[in-house]
Design an enzyme around this catalytic site. Structure first.
Site, PDB file in Angstrom:
ATOM      1  CD  GLU A 157      -3.071  -1.074   0.195  1.00 55.17           C
ATOM      2  OE1 GLU A 157      -3.044  -0.161  -0.650  1.00 55.17           O
ATOM      3  OE2 GLU A 157      -3.930  -1.979   0.211  1.00 55.17           O
ATOM      4  CG  HIS A 208      -4.351  -0.305   5.553  1.00 53.63           C
ATOM      5  ND1 HIS A 208      -5.729  -0.183   5.529  1.00 53.63           N
ATOM      6  CD2 HIS A 208      -4.073  -1.499   4.975  1.00 53.63           C
ATOM      7  CE1 HIS A 208      -6.244  -1.250   4.951  1.00 53.63           C
ATOM      8  NE2 HIS A 208      -5.266  -2.075   4.610  1.00 53.63           N
ATOM      9  CG  HIS A 248      -9.197  -3.223   2.200  1.00 54.04           C
ATOM     10  ND1 HIS A 248      -8.427  -2.903   1.114  1.00 54.04           N
ATOM     11  CD2 HIS A 248      -8.310  -3.681   3.131  1.00 54.04           C
ATOM     12  CE1 HIS A 248      -7.158  -3.168   1.353  1.00 54.04           C
ATOM     13  NE2 HIS A 248      -7.055  -3.632   2.585  1.00 54.04           N
ATOM     14  CG  HIS A 289      -7.256  -5.618   7.377  1.00 53.69           C
ATOM     15  ND1 HIS A 289      -6.629  -6.699   6.789  1.00 53.69           N
ATOM     16  CD2 HIS A 289      -6.997  -4.551   6.554  1.00 53.69           C
ATOM     17  CE1 HIS A 289      -6.033  -6.319   5.663  1.00 53.69           C
ATOM     18  NE2 HIS A 289      -6.217  -5.019   5.512  1.00 53.69           N
TER      19      HIS A 289
HETATM   20  O1  2HA Z   1      -0.512  -5.065   3.428  1.00 51.81           O
HETATM   21  O2  2HA Z   1      -3.524  -4.852   4.201  1.00 51.81           O
HETATM   22  O3  2HA Z   1      -4.193  -3.697   1.948  1.00 51.81           O
HETATM   23  C1  2HA Z   1      -1.599  -5.879   3.398  1.00 51.81           C
HETATM   24  C2  2HA Z   1      -2.833  -5.087   3.252  1.00 51.81           C
HETATM   25  C3  2HA Z   1      -3.150  -4.574   1.909  1.00 51.81           C
HETATM   26 ZN    ZN Z   2      -5.439  -3.970   3.823  1.00 53.95          ZN
END
Ligand code: 2HA
Ligand code: ZN
Length: 269
Positions: A119, A142, A214, A144
């Site tokens: 990313e 970033h 995502h 999840h």
């Molecule tokens: O790096 O989360 O969006 C792994 C991720 C890609």
């Molecule tokens: Zn991701």
């Protein structure tokens, strides 16, 4: 083994903070396999000796030209590396990169030739934007987060600021410590320049944005603050889900009380 962190306590502290947050992400179940990524702008703790360091990789293209990043340095989680490994061995699972003068390519300078996160276009675009506004922001995360992602599977929650008000209304902390709310970015291909561009566009209004189905992206002055905002928002999501699983729709703090809180704490929205 010699490390760029040796005798550089400020840099070492910043990398230690990244490792600490990486551990939290794993513990929370937000970092399956190599999921998520972290980058921090470390340019202000870089000295002449580092500036003179030879690259340990070939030159890689970013995929975008980012004029504010000329001569900047970043510590980045490596692509395909696990957060739980970054937590224990940051310099084996991340690397320091230098942005070259063309502002569209970079090289790795330390400690190991670990290629940065997939990313990277989004992350570096966010850093470029944060420099351009003089925000002083240095960290991009970033991740999840399970419950927040689950909420993006309901079309109604993708309407502008619908989730923001719902999450604010679950607990005052979220109103106070995530005062710009949660931006929503419709699903786009992971790692794409389109995702990077949409993310940057949303940062003019939000510090935390949701990539539909995502994950979230969060930016702040340091990595701990970037993590805390996502943690707070996801706490609200958990309160909402707890109420729903006990069989009722939560009442939520009234709009009047949320506005009063905004005034009392001088919040931007
Ligand atoms: O790096 O989360 O969006 C792994 C991720 C890609
Ligand atoms: Zn991701």
């Amino acid at each position: 083994m010699k490390s760029i962190l040796d005798n550089r306590p400020q840099l070492a502290k910043q990398v230690a903070n990244v490792a600490e947050v990486a551990g939290y992400l794993w513990q929370k179940g937000w970092a399956e396999r190599n999921g998520g990524n972290i980058t921090i702008n470390i340019t202000d703790v870089i000295d002449d000796e580092v500036r003179a360091m030879k690259p340990i990789s070939e030159v890689f293209e970013i995929g975008k030209t980012l004029p504010n990043l000329k001569g900047c340095y970043f510590f980045c989680k490596g692509t395909n590396r696990r957060m739980r490994d970054l937590a224990r061995w940051p310099m084996e699972n991340g690397s320091v990169i230098r942005i070259l003068d063309d502002c569209s390519s970079y090289e790795i300078i330390a400690d190991n030739p670990v290629k940065p996160t997939s990313e990277l276009p989004s992350h570096l675009s966010m850093h470029d934007y944060m420099i351009s506004t003089g925000s002083g922001y240095k960290a991009a995360l970033h991740t999840h987060p399970i419950e927040l992602i689950a909420m993006t599977h309901k079309p109604e929650f993708l309407e502008k600021d619908k989730l923001t008000y719902l999450l604010w209304s679950m607990i005052p902390e979220t109103r106070a410590f995530c005062p710009k709310g949660l931006g929503i970015i419709p699903y786009k291909m992971p790692s794409s320049v389109e995702l990077a561009d949409a993310t940057v566009a949303a940062l003019s209004e939000y510090d935390v944005v949701m990539w539909e189905k995502h994950g979230v992206c969060s930016v702040s002055s340091d990595i701990m603050e970037a993590f805390d905002m996502v943690d707070t928002l996801n706490k609200s999501a958990l309160i909402y889900i707890a109420a729903k699983s006990m069989g009722y729709e939560p009442t939520g703090t009234s709009m009047e009380d949320m506005i009063a809180l905004g005034k009392a704490f001088n919040l931007p929205k």
